[in-house]
Design an enzyme around this catalytic site. Structure first.
Site, PDB file in Angstrom:
ATOM      1  N   PRO A 110      -5.373 -10.397  24.285  1.00  0.00           N
ATOM      2  CA  PRO A 110      -5.786 -10.708  25.654  1.00  0.00           C
ATOM      3  C   PRO A 110      -7.116 -10.100  26.088  1.00  0.00           C
ATOM      4  O   PRO A 110      -7.608 -10.410  27.151  1.00  0.00           O
ATOM      5  CB  PRO A 110      -4.640 -10.143  26.495  1.00  0.00           C
ATOM      6  CG  PRO A 110      -4.122  -9.000  25.691  1.00  0.00           C
ATOM      7  CD  PRO A 110      -4.228  -9.435  24.261  1.00  0.00           C
ATOM      8  N   GLY A 111      -7.682  -9.198  25.277  1.00  0.00           N
ATOM      9  CA  GLY A 111      -9.038  -8.759  25.581  1.00  0.00           C
ATOM     10  C   GLY A 111      -9.241  -7.279  25.773  1.00  0.00           C
ATOM     11  O   GLY A 111     -10.359  -6.851  26.070  1.00  0.00           O
ATOM     12  N   LYS A 113      -9.411  -4.691  23.706  1.00  0.00           N
ATOM     13  CA  LYS A 113     -10.390  -4.078  22.799  1.00  0.00           C
ATOM     14  C   LYS A 113     -11.769  -4.695  23.001  1.00  0.00           C
ATOM     15  O   LYS A 113     -12.781  -4.010  22.855  1.00  0.00           O
ATOM     16  CB  LYS A 113      -9.905  -4.212  21.357  1.00  0.00           C
ATOM     17  CG  LYS A 113      -8.599  -3.455  21.103  1.00  0.00           C
ATOM     18  CD  LYS A 113      -8.069  -3.671  19.716  1.00  0.00           C
ATOM     19  CE  LYS A 113      -6.725  -2.971  19.539  1.00  0.00           C
ATOM     20  NZ  LYS A 113      -5.664  -3.588  20.398  1.00  0.00           N
ATOM     21  N   GLU A 131     -10.739 -16.045  19.722  1.00  0.00           N
ATOM     22  CA  GLU A 131      -9.288 -16.178  19.797  1.00  0.00           C
ATOM     23  C   GLU A 131      -8.899 -17.503  19.154  1.00  0.00           C
ATOM     24  O   GLU A 131      -9.228 -18.563  19.682  1.00  0.00           O
ATOM     25  CB  GLU A 131      -8.794 -16.113  21.237  1.00  0.00           C
ATOM     26  CG  GLU A 131      -7.312 -16.377  21.402  1.00  0.00           C
ATOM     27  CD  GLU A 131      -6.451 -15.562  20.450  1.00  0.00           C
ATOM     28  OE1 GLU A 131      -5.590 -16.170  19.787  1.00  0.00           O
ATOM     29  OE2 GLU A 131      -6.642 -14.325  20.362  1.00  0.00           O
ATOM     30  N   ASP A 158     -10.591 -20.966  14.079  1.00  0.00           N
ATOM     31  CA  ASP A 158      -9.820 -20.335  13.020  1.00  0.00           C
ATOM     32  C   ASP A 158     -10.721 -19.360  12.267  1.00  0.00           C
ATOM     33  O   ASP A 158     -11.910 -19.634  12.066  1.00  0.00           O
ATOM     34  CB  ASP A 158      -9.282 -21.397  12.065  1.00  0.00           C
ATOM     35  CG  ASP A 158      -8.332 -20.809  11.034  1.00  0.00           C
ATOM     36  OD1 ASP A 158      -7.141 -20.687  11.352  1.00  0.00           O
ATOM     37  OD2 ASP A 158      -8.793 -20.457   9.928  1.00  0.00           O
ATOM     38  N   ASP A 175      -8.314  -6.775  14.605  1.00  0.00           N
ATOM     39  CA  ASP A 175      -7.078  -6.206  15.142  1.00  0.00           C
ATOM     40  C   ASP A 175      -5.976  -7.208  14.791  1.00  0.00           C
ATOM     41  O   ASP A 175      -5.700  -8.137  15.535  1.00  0.00           O
ATOM     42  CB  ASP A 175      -7.194  -6.000  16.650  1.00  0.00           C
ATOM     43  CG  ASP A 175      -5.956  -5.340  17.238  1.00  0.00           C
ATOM     44  OD1 ASP A 175      -5.465  -4.374  16.636  1.00  0.00           O
ATOM     45  OD2 ASP A 175      -5.474  -5.810  18.289  1.00  0.00           O
ATOM     46  N   CYS A 228      -0.828  -2.516  15.076  1.00  0.00           N
ATOM     47  CA  CYS A 228       0.118  -1.674  15.819  1.00  0.00           C
ATOM     48  C   CYS A 228       1.420  -1.576  15.023  1.00  0.00           C
ATOM     49  O   CYS A 228       2.511  -1.604  15.590  1.00  0.00           O
ATOM     50  CB  CYS A 228       0.355  -2.214  17.230  1.00  0.00           C
ATOM     51  SG  CYS A 228       1.007  -3.897  17.296  1.00  0.00           S
TER      52      CYS A 228
END
Length: 452
Positions: A110-111, A113, A131, A158, A175, A228
């Site tokens: 969602p932004g 970083k 994205e 992509d 990420d 994560c």
């Protein structure tokens, strides 16, 4: 908390000496942290427990406030960002980069970083936030628009498409989508969906991402890789695969011991942050450099100017900002970002810089993004009370007493929010419908963390 048994078995195998400590880390209470905008946030943060250990702009909050009812949250004064993931900014700041680096955030929505990197760039260089999933682009655009910088581009492609952009970026952040083991403490859904098969699936996808994106790094550039999750298959093993490239080299960097991070088991610098450490959740971060002398990107920067007279430059835009006129109106975009946008023909470019507005005849209609820009001339805003600000953020047609007929930029506690068009007995509200507060606030709202 009930953790998947297969996960615990692997944890015991991979970290036998530290297993008791790591197991207990999942039982610690979670924290809420925010990352402050260096230009927009100017309040004394009395509602914070402490600063994030590794980020002077990060705060750990005493409790989770109602962010949705804080106008400063909507105005981009801060972003709610998990403390562990704020390590990205520390590592980025430690790299030896050119003065105007070109940076790609490959999986950006969602932004959080991307906003962090944009704040660190502070208008220099260019940030490309990509994205791949179309339905996730809107929230990425919203969060970058609220940050207000003019040196970012948003793409929706992509990762394989970036293979054609050889040796372009100084930094690529991946990420990577992962199995989410670092979120077990705060997310029941992550625990329920986890399985060894999910780990294997994510590891295969991460391998493809890194394979696709490696060619786009310039010689001397850096790959930042993060997840994560807390397993070698998705973390160190991915870095080790990249290190097998003939033009890849390890990086030696050290974080302070007092931060409590655990070094990963790999030939290049990488670290784990375990749940509870530094107020964060589980996070992994590593870095690899591409061999070869650093190369300046070959670009021809041609300054674009307004087709109109300088006197028609809208009064709400600061003089130093680069303003470009296109068919759909005026855009605030740095010269370097504008130049790079013309090189990204292979990818789908969906947003550039800040939309400033458009001339309709001789009259200028501002865009909602303009008031959120760091280049917005905020000396003549109409101040709102908290009730008025929340009504505005709900999409109501408010009429503040000090507003004059015509376009009025509105603000709360000195922070610009957006626009109303005063039409006499009523007003039009320009706050975008997708950004509006869905549930109206009740009475006795708690004060924002920065006012308590």
């Amino acid at each position: 908390m009930e953790l998947p048994e297969a996960f615990l078995e692997r944890l015991r195998k991979d970290f036998p000496q530290k297993y008791p400590q790591l197991f207990q880390s999942f039982e610690q209470p979670g924290c809420v942290s925010v990352n402050l905008h260096p230009r927009k946030f100017a309040a004394a943060s009395q509602g914070a427990i402490d600063a994030v250990l590794w980020n002077t702009q990060g705060l750990i909050l005493a409790q989770r406030p109602s962010f949705v009812y804080d106008p400063w949250f909507h105005g981009g004064a801060y972003y709610v960002q998990e403390a562990g993931s704020q390590l990205i900014g520390v590592l980025f700041s430690m790299l030896q980069l050119p003065a105007q680096p070109l940076v790609l955030d490959l999986c950006a929505s969602p932004g959080g970083k991307s906003v962090h990197l944009a704040n660190l760039l502070s208008g220099s260089g260019v940030l490309v936030s990509n994205e791949p999933i179309k339905t996730r682009v809107g929230v990425l655009q919203e969060n970058l628009s609220k940050a207000g910088w003019d040196n970012h581009l948003i793409t929706q492609s992509d990762p394989s498409v970036f293979r054609g952009l050889d040796s372009l970026f100084d930094v690529v952040l991946v990420d990577a989508p992962c199995s989410g083991e670092g979120m077990f403490r705060k997310s029941e859904e992550a625990r329920e969906h986890w399985s060894p098969d999910l780990v294997r699936f994510c590891a295969a996808r991460q391998h493809r991402l890194l394979e696709d994106i490696w060619p786009t790094l310039k010689p001397g550039g850096f790959l930042l890789y993060s997840t994560c999750t807390l397993n070698r298959a998705e973390n160190e093993a991915q870095l080790e695969t990249v290190l097998q490239q003939s033009d890849a080299q390890s990086v030696s960097l050290v974080f302070p011991q007092e931060w409590g991070l655990m070094e990963g088991n790999c030939d290049t610098a990488c670290w784990y942050n375990w749940p509870g450490n530094g107020g964060g959740e589980g996070f992994f971060l590593g870095v690899i450099q591409k061999q070869g002398p650093s190369e300046a990107v070959q670009e021809s920067i041609k300054k674009q100017v307004l087709k109109r007279k300088d006197s028609s430059r809208p009064e709400w835009i600061s003089d130093g900002a680069n303003l470009v006129e296109r068919e759909d109106g005026l855009h605030l975009i740095s010269e370097r970002a504008e130049s790079l946008s013309r090189q990204l023909r292979a990818v789908r470019l969906v947003h550039t810089g800040t939309r400033a507005g458009a001339f309709m005849g001789n009259k200028f209609k501002p865009d909602p993004e303009l008031a959120l820009s760091v280049h917005f001339n905020s000396g003549k805003t109409t101040p709102l009370t908290l009730d008025e600000a929340l009504a505005f953020l709900c999409g109501d047609g408010i009429l503040p007493e000090t507003a004059k007929e015509g376009w009025n930029p509105v603000s709360f506690q000195g922070l610009p929010l957006g626009w109303i068009n005063h039409l006499g007995r009523r007003s039009n509200n320009l706050w975008p419908a997708p950004w509006r507060i869905r549930q109206r606030p009740q009475a006795d709202l708690p004060k924002p963390f920065w006012q308590t």
